[in-house]
Design an enzyme around this catalytic site. Structure first.
Site, PDB file in Angstrom:
ATOM      1  N   GLU A  53      27.307   2.800 -17.861  1.00 14.29           N
ATOM      2  CA  GLU A  53      27.495   1.873 -18.973  1.00 14.29           C
ATOM      3  C   GLU A  53      28.381   2.524 -20.038  1.00 14.29           C
ATOM      4  OE1 GLU A  53      23.968  -1.100 -19.011  1.00 14.29           O
ATOM      5  OE2 GLU A  53      23.471   0.587 -20.302  1.00 14.29           O
ATOM      6  N   HIS A  88      19.054   5.304 -21.496  1.00 17.53           N
ATOM      7  CA  HIS A  88      20.046   4.335 -21.972  1.00 17.53           C
ATOM      8  C   HIS A  88      20.786   4.931 -23.165  1.00 17.53           C
ATOM      9  CE1 HIS A  88      21.786   0.745 -23.743  1.00 17.53           C
ATOM     10  NE2 HIS A  88      21.660   0.181 -22.552  1.00 17.53           N
TER      11      HIS A  88
END
Ligand code: 13P
Length: 248
Positions: free
Chosen positions: A166, A94
């Protein structure tokens, strides 16, 4: 046809007690026959979340995992620990892990390979900063992240994994990429997967969009050809997540 995924990333939110309460509240709202529902929760919440989700369609995932088997790595969680707790999915790389904890593309690759070794499906993240987007290097950057992340990943493994696109500038900012911007990069990732493997793998791999997904924009984003669902932060902690799962 690829099954859609609505995955929540709780980040550093919810104590074990709060986790149970949230799952009890969301359980009836996230029922779905055609969308896979995954809650990625803090490591300490996993056992309680697993019990709370029993008998429902919610699958519990982890937010991170180390690439070593065991040993002197204070504070890390091993793949075997996750497997023993019943975890089937883990978020890897992430942008918050990369930015705040220095994870590199090489670390991400080692974690992805280790997850597969233990039968855990990685949700491998990639995404560009605002400066990169402004400079027009988004796809160069994404290609590098994904290409290194997939090093030595077999075609069979790649077919079963999940990639989450993302854009960093859209995370927790309330600013969502337009559905066209998100689709463009997700298609770029799928094209890269076809280049690295073949069309069959590219057709199977599931690619999610993440970054300020909410009940109001999920339908448009998830309706795009190359977007197979979402990795959802803030809105996964609210009743809104039920609306995201049932976006149709
Ligand atoms: P938000 O949905 O809160 O923008 O977070 C996105 C994200 O980082 C999910 O992993």
């Amino acid at each position: 046809m690829r099954r859609k995924i609505a995955a929540g990333n709780w980040k550093m939110n919810m104590t074990p007690t709060q986790a149970v309460a949230l799952i009890e509240k969301l359980k009836p709202l996230v029922k779905s026959d055609d969308v896979d529902v995954i809650f990625c929760v803090p490591a300490i919440d996993i056992p309680a979340a697993m019990t709370a989700a029993e008998g429902s369609n919610i699958r519990i995932g982890a937010e991170n995992m180390y690439f070593e088997e065991k040993g002197a790595f204070t504070g890390e969680i091993s793949p075997e620990m996750l497997v023993d707790a019943g975890v089937k999915y883990v978020i890897i790389g992430h942008s918050e892990r990369r930015d705040y904890f220095g994870e590199t593309n090489e670390d991400v690759n080692r974690k992805v390979l280790k997850a597969f070794e233990h039968g855990i499906t990685p949700i491998m993240c990639c995404g560009e900063s605002l400066t990169m987007r402004q400079q027009g290097v988004t796809m160069d950057w994404i290609r590098q992240q994904v290409k290194v992340g997939l090093l030595n990943v077999s075609a069979e493994q790649a077919s079963s994994m999940i990639i989450a696109y993302e854009p960093i500038w859209a995370i927790d900012t309330g600013e969502t990429a337009t559905s066209d911007q998100a689709e463009e990069v997700c298609k770029g990732i799928r094209d890269l997967v076809e280049e690295l493997y073949d069309k069959a793998v590219a057709d199977k791999i599931r690619i999610l969009y993440g970054g300020s997904v909410n009940a109001g924009n999920a339908a448009e984003l998830f309706g795009k050809d190359n977007i197979d669902g979402g990795l959802v932060g803030g809105a996964s902690l609210k009743e809104d997540f039920g609306k995201i799962v049932n976006y149709r």
